[in-house]
Every structure is written in structure tokens, then in C-alpha cells.
Design an enzyme around this catalytic site. Sequence first.
Site, PDB file in Angstrom:
ATOM      1  N   ASP A 111       0.853  -1.185   0.000  1.00 32.63           N
ATOM      2  CA  ASP A 111       0.000   0.000   0.000  1.00 32.63           C
ATOM      3  C   ASP A 111       0.885   1.229   0.000  1.00 32.63           C
ATOM      4  O   ASP A 111       2.000   1.203   0.534  1.00 32.63           O
ATOM      5  CB  ASP A 111      -0.907   0.013   1.235  1.00 32.63           C
ATOM      6  CG  ASP A 111      -1.976  -1.069   1.202  1.00 32.63           C
ATOM      7  OD1 ASP A 111      -2.466  -1.388   0.100  1.00 32.63           O
ATOM      8  OD2 ASP A 111      -2.339  -1.570   2.279  1.00 32.63           O
ATOM      9  N   ASP A 129      -6.994  -1.319  -4.572  1.00 27.93           N
ATOM     10  CA  ASP A 129      -8.051  -0.957  -3.630  1.00 27.93           C
ATOM     11  C   ASP A 129      -8.971   0.105  -4.222  1.00 27.93           C
ATOM     12  O   ASP A 129     -10.195   0.038  -4.078  1.00 27.93           O
ATOM     13  CB  ASP A 129      -7.452  -0.423  -2.326  1.00 27.93           C
ATOM     14  CG  ASP A 129      -6.599  -1.434  -1.587  1.00 27.93           C
ATOM     15  OD1 ASP A 129      -6.831  -2.645  -1.750  1.00 27.93           O
ATOM     16  OD2 ASP A 129      -5.688  -1.004  -0.860  1.00 27.93           O
TER      17      ASP A 129
END
Length: 157
Positions: A111, A129
Site C-alpha cells: 500500500d 483498492d
Amino acid sequence: MRYYIITLIIIILDQLTKWSVASSMKLYESKEVIPGFLSITSHRNSGAAWGILEGQMWLFYIVTVIVIGVIIYYMQLYKDSYPWLMVGFAFILGGAIGNFIDRVFLQEVIDFIDVMIFAYDFPIFNIADSALTVGVVLVIVMMLIDEMKNKGKNANE
């Protein structure tokens, strides 16, 4: 076929951005892009959104394979209609596969998009995401629109 191209573009963009961050930044290193709003922060997540179910890779494997199968089934079922629904499915498929690649090869998800919203430090996320979120919103909106159209038809009959 064009919707699978959208899926492929999302996967490639997701993997390239993750590779770029992982290869050029140390873990937890952060670079501010827009002061007080957006940073690129090298982060790893072995769970789902917001770190829930951390370390439960077997569960993510099973759920992701099921999701991929269901999405491909519906993409084949609706391939000749509902273009925006198909775009939503393509985004969901691309996002699911993007994070699945990380889980299989790294046992965690990379991330890096770190957003601050009105003094709230939103959980760090990635392109996959984002694609999943946009895809789910598109699918929900298309389902609501279809439901409203069907109610209008039934009311006029």
C-alpha cells in the site's frame, strides 16, 4: 473483450506502482505530494482493508478465487449489455487480481496512497483498492438505476 483490457490495464498500473514504491522507498518512508493532503508512504498490509483479518492468507486466497470466478461469470453473462456494469466488473476484477498477486508472491499487499481528509489520516491504500472501490460503487449505482427503471415499468403496466 474490451472490458478485460480495462482489467489488464488496472492490473499493470497497480503492479507497476507497487513495484516502483517497493523498489525506491524504504518501508514506512513517506514523501509528501500535496502538503496536508496526500503522501506516498511505503506500507505493507497482511490483512484486508484497515488491517482486519491480518495474516489470514488462506481466507483471502479462497475469497479472491471465488470473487474472480463470480465476476468472470457475470461478465460473460452481461457481456452484450449494461456497459457501465461491465466497467464496474472490470474494475473489481482488476483490483481483486492486483492484490491477489501481492498476496500470492509476497504474503502481504503493498500500500502507498496516504490521504489526510480533514485531519483524519485515512488508511493507506493502493491502485487495486481504488479500483475495487470504484467498481463496487459502479455496480451498486447500476443496480439501483436498473431497479428504478423496473419499478417505473411495473407502475406503468
